[in-house]
Design a protein around this motif. Structure first.
Motif, PDB file in Angstrom:
ATOM      1  N   ALA A  53       0.830  -1.204   0.000  1.00 36.38           N
ATOM      2  CA  ALA A  53       0.000   0.000   0.000  1.00 36.38           C
ATOM      3  C   ALA A  53       0.866   1.256   0.000  1.00 36.38           C
ATOM      4  O   ALA A  53       0.581   2.228  -0.723  1.00 36.38           O
ATOM      5  N   LEU A  54       1.927   1.251   0.813  1.00 38.98           N
ATOM      6  CA  LEU A  54       2.830   2.395   0.872  1.00 38.98           C
ATOM      7  C   LEU A  54       3.525   2.610  -0.465  1.00 38.98           C
ATOM      8  O   LEU A  54       3.643   3.748  -0.949  1.00 38.98           O
ATOM      9  N   PHE A  55       3.967   1.513  -1.080  1.00 42.44           N
ATOM     10  CA  PHE A  55       4.630   1.625  -2.385  1.00 42.44           C
ATOM     11  C   PHE A  55       3.664   2.160  -3.439  1.00 42.44           C
ATOM     12  O   PHE A  55       4.004   3.043  -4.229  1.00 42.44           O
ATOM     13  N   GLY A  56       2.448   1.620  -3.459  1.00 42.13           N
ATOM     14  CA  GLY A  56       1.463   2.094  -4.428  1.00 42.13           C
ATOM     15  C   GLY A  56       1.104   3.548  -4.221  1.00 42.13           C
ATOM     16  O   GLY A  56       0.949   4.313  -5.192  1.00 42.13           O
ATOM     17  N   LEU A  57       0.994   3.966  -2.958  1.00 39.36           N
ATOM     18  CA  LEU A  57       0.658   5.353  -2.657  1.00 39.36           C
ATOM     19  C   LEU A  57       1.771   6.292  -3.105  1.00 39.36           C
ATOM     20  O   LEU A  57       1.514   7.344  -3.710  1.00 39.36           O
ATOM     21  N   LEU A  58       3.014   5.919  -2.807  1.00 38.21           N
ATOM     22  CA  LEU A  58       4.146   6.758  -3.203  1.00 38.21           C
ATOM     23  C   LEU A  58       4.244   6.856  -4.719  1.00 38.21           C
ATOM     24  O   LEU A  58       4.481   7.945  -5.270  1.00 38.21           O
ATOM     25  N   LEU A  59       4.036   5.738  -5.401  1.00 38.12           N
ATOM     26  CA  LEU A  59       4.100   5.741  -6.858  1.00 38.12           C
ATOM     27  C   LEU A  59       2.973   6.588  -7.444  1.00 38.12           C
ATOM     28  O   LEU A  59       3.177   7.332  -8.419  1.00 38.12           O
ATOM     29  N   PHE A 111      12.747   3.346  -5.279  1.00 33.96           N
ATOM     30  CA  PHE A 111      13.640   2.243  -5.636  1.00 33.96           C
ATOM     31  C   PHE A 111      13.674   1.197  -4.525  1.00 33.96           C
ATOM     32  O   PHE A 111      13.506  -0.003  -4.765  1.00 33.96           O
ATOM     33  N   VAL A 112      13.878   1.664  -3.284  1.00 33.93           N
ATOM     34  CA  VAL A 112      13.983   0.734  -2.152  1.00 33.93           C
ATOM     35  C   VAL A 112      12.665   0.007  -1.918  1.00 33.93           C
ATOM     36  O   VAL A 112      12.635  -1.221  -1.721  1.00 33.93           O
ATOM     37  N   LEU A 113      11.562   0.734  -1.943  1.00 33.27           N
ATOM     38  CA  LEU A 113      10.264   0.105  -1.705  1.00 33.27           C
ATOM     39  C   LEU A 113       9.919  -0.897  -2.807  1.00 33.27           C
ATOM     40  O   LEU A 113       9.301  -1.935  -2.548  1.00 33.27           O
ATOM     41  N   ALA A 114      10.321  -0.592  -4.043  1.00 38.18           N
ATOM     42  CA  ALA A 114      10.077  -1.530  -5.140  1.00 38.18           C
ATOM     43  C   ALA A 114      10.831  -2.842  -4.908  1.00 38.18           C
ATOM     44  O   ALA A 114      10.297  -3.937  -5.146  1.00 38.18           O
ATOM     45  N   LEU A 115      12.067  -2.754  -4.404  1.00 37.60           N
ATOM     46  CA  LEU A 115      12.845  -3.957  -4.131  1.00 37.60           C
ATOM     47  C   LEU A 115      12.253  -4.747  -2.961  1.00 37.60           C
ATOM     48  O   LEU A 115      12.163  -5.984  -3.019  1.00 37.60           O
ATOM     49  N   VAL A 116      11.841  -4.027  -1.914  1.00 37.32           N
ATOM     50  CA  VAL A 116      11.245  -4.704  -0.762  1.00 37.32           C
ATOM     51  C   VAL A 116       9.936  -5.381  -1.151  1.00 37.32           C
ATOM     52  O   VAL A 116       9.676  -6.539  -0.789  1.00 37.32           O
ATOM     53  N   ALA A 117       9.093  -4.657  -1.906  1.00 34.59           N
ATOM     54  CA  ALA A 117       7.825  -5.236  -2.347  1.00 34.59           C
ATOM     55  C   ALA A 117       8.064  -6.448  -3.239  1.00 34.59           C
ATOM     56  O   ALA A 117       7.328  -7.448  -3.169  1.00 34.59           O
ATOM     57  N   SER A 118       9.091  -6.382  -4.064  1.00 35.71           N
ATOM     58  CA  SER A 118       9.413  -7.505  -4.938  1.00 35.71           C
ATOM     59  C   SER A 118       9.840  -8.724  -4.132  1.00 35.71           C
ATOM     60  O   SER A 118       9.435  -9.854  -4.433  1.00 35.71           O
ATOM     61  N   LEU A 154       8.083  -5.640 -14.899  1.00 35.40           N
ATOM     62  CA  LEU A 154       7.965  -4.816 -16.102  1.00 35.40           C
ATOM     63  C   LEU A 154       6.929  -3.707 -15.919  1.00 35.40           C
ATOM     64  O   LEU A 154       7.169  -2.550 -16.301  1.00 35.40           O
ATOM     65  N   ILE A 155       5.790  -4.034 -15.331  1.00 37.86           N
ATOM     66  CA  ILE A 155       4.732  -3.040 -15.156  1.00 37.86           C
ATOM     67  C   ILE A 155       5.177  -1.933 -14.208  1.00 37.86           C
ATOM     68  O   ILE A 155       4.984  -0.740 -14.480  1.00 37.86           O
ATOM     69  N   VAL A 156       5.773  -2.318 -13.093  1.00 36.70           N
ATOM     70  CA  VAL A 156       6.233  -1.309 -12.133  1.00 36.70           C
ATOM     71  C   VAL A 156       7.323  -0.443 -12.751  1.00 36.70           C
ATOM     72  O   VAL A 156       7.314   0.785 -12.625  1.00 36.70           O
ATOM     73  N   THR A 157       8.257  -1.076 -13.438  1.00 35.84           N
ATOM     74  CA  THR A 157       9.358  -0.325 -14.054  1.00 35.84           C
ATOM     75  C   THR A 157       8.833   0.635 -15.118  1.00 35.84           C
ATOM     76  O   THR A 157       9.290   1.780 -15.206  1.00 35.84           O
ATOM     77  N   ALA A 158       7.892   0.169 -15.929  1.00 34.62           N
ATOM     78  CA  ALA A 158       7.331   1.034 -16.968  1.00 34.62           C
ATOM     79  C   ALA A 158       6.635   2.245 -16.356  1.00 34.62           C
ATOM     80  O   ALA A 158       6.754   3.371 -16.858  1.00 34.62           O
ATOM     81  N   THR A 159       5.926   2.026 -15.261  1.00 35.24           N
ATOM     82  CA  THR A 159       5.239   3.133 -14.594  1.00 35.24           C
ATOM     83  C   THR A 159       6.237   4.145 -14.043  1.00 35.24           C
ATOM     84  O   THR A 159       6.052   5.364 -14.181  1.00 35.24           O
ATOM     85  N   VAL A 160       7.297   3.647 -13.428  1.00 35.08           N
ATOM     86  CA  VAL A 160       8.322   4.544 -12.880  1.00 35.08           C
ATOM     87  C   VAL A 160       9.011   5.302 -14.012  1.00 35.08           C
ATOM     88  O   VAL A 160       9.279   6.514 -13.902  1.00 35.08           O
TER      89      VAL A 160
END
Length: 262
Positions: free
Chosen positions: A55-61, A193-200, A223-229
Motif C-alpha cells: 500500500a505504501l509503495f502504491g501510494l508513493l508511486l 527504488f527501495v520500496l520496489a525492491l522490498v515489495a518484490s 515490467l509493469i512497475v518499471t514502466a510506470t516509474v
C-alpha cells in the motif's frame, strides 16, 4: 531541467533489481519449505506487513505520477501564458509614437525567436545559454526603447498601458525557468527504488507457495512497475523524453508569425 538520475538507466537498474529481489524472495520462501514437501503456513502478522508495504509503495508511486503530470500540465500552461503575454505586449506597442514602433517591433520578433531557440536547444547547454543570454539582452533593449518612446510621446498615461504587459512578458521567463528545474527531491526516487525492491522480495516470497516458479508473473510485475516509474520520470523532462511539450511551442511560433510586418 535534468533529473538527478537518467530515467532510462534508473529504470533498467530498477527492473534488474526487482527481478533479483523477486528471485531472492522466492528462494527464501522455498528454503523454508525444504524437506517438508508442502507449503509452509503463513506466519502470523505477515499478511498485514505485506499489505502495508504494498500500500505504501502504491501510494508513493501514485503521488509521484500525479505530481509529474501536474508539473507537465503547468509547463504547458506557462507556454500559453507567455504567448498571450507577448501578443498583448506587441499590440500595446501600437500606442507608441509611429517612428519608434518599427524598431521595437523588430526587437520583439527577435525576442520571440530567441525564446523559441532557448527551448529548442535543450540538450546543448552552450546553445541554451547563448539563446537565453540573447533573450535577456533583448529584454533590456525593448524596455529601454519602450520607456524612451513613452518619454518622447510626453503622455505619462502610456506608461500604465504599455509597460505592465512588457513586465509580464519578461516575468514569465523566470517562471518558466523555475518550473523547468522543479522536480521531486532525490529521496523520493530513492524511496521508490527501495520500496520496489522490498515489495518484490515479499511478492517473491509469497509466490514460493506454488509448485513452480511463476516466471510470467515475476517478469510482468517487474515490467509493469518499471514502466510506470519510467513514464513518471520521463514526464519530468518534457523536452528530452518520449512525452514532450514541444507541441505547445506552436503557440509561440504562431505568435511570431502574427508579428510579421505586412
Amino acid at each position: 531541467m535534468d533529473l538527478p538520475f537518467d530515467p532510462l538507466l534508473f529504470s533498467i537498474a530498477l527492473f534488474i533489481g526487482m527481478l533479483l529481489s523477486l528471485e531472492a524472495g522466492w528462494r527464501i520462501g522455498r528454503r523454508k519449505q525444504a524437506g517438508t514437501g508442502q507449503a509452509a503456513p503463513a506466519e502470523a502478522g505477515t499478511g498485514a506487513v505485506e499489505g502495508a508495504v504494498f500500500a505504501l509503495f502504491g501510494l508513493l508511486l501514485a503521488f509521484a505520477f500525479s505530481g509529474a503530470t501536474d508539473r507537465f500540465d503547468h509547463r504547458r500552461e506557462l507556454i500559453t501564458q507567455e504567448a498571450n503575454a507577448i501578443g498583448t505586449a506587441y499590440l500595446r506597442l501600437d500606442l507608441l509614437p509611429a517612428e519608434r514602433q518599427a524598431v521595437l517591433k523588430t526587437l520583439m520578433r527577435q525576442y520571440v525567436q530567441a525564446r523559441l531557440d532557448t527551448y529548442a536547444s535543450i540538450g546543448d547547454k552552450a546553445a541554451v545559454a547563448r539563446a537565453f543570454s540573447e533573450s535577456q539582452r533583448l529584454q533590456t533593449a525593448i524596455w529601454q526603447g519602450a520607456t524612451s518612446a513613452i518619454a518622447q510621446a510626453g503622455t505619462p498615461v502610456l506608461a500604465g498601458v504599455v509597460l505592465p504587459p512588457l513586465n509580464d512578458m519578461f516575468d514569465i521567463t523566470t517562471t518558466r525557468l523555475a518550473a523547468s528545474h522543479t522536480h521531486p527531491p532525490r529521496v523520493i526516487y530513492g524511496m521508490l527504488f527501495v520500496l520496489a525492491l522490498v515489495a518484490s522480495m515479499l511478492a517473491g516470497h509469497a509466490m514460493a507457495s506454488g509448485p513452480r516458479r511463476p516466471r510470467l508473473h515475476i517478469v510482468a510485475f517487474a515490467l509493469i512497475v518499471t514502466a510506470t516509474v519510467y513514464v513518471t520520470m520521463d514526464i519530468e523532462v518534457p523536452r528530452q523524453g518520449l512525452i514532450r511539450v514541444d507541441g505547445s511551442d506552436q503557440l509561440l511560433r504562431d505568435t511570431l508569425q502574427g508579428m510579421q510586418p505586412h
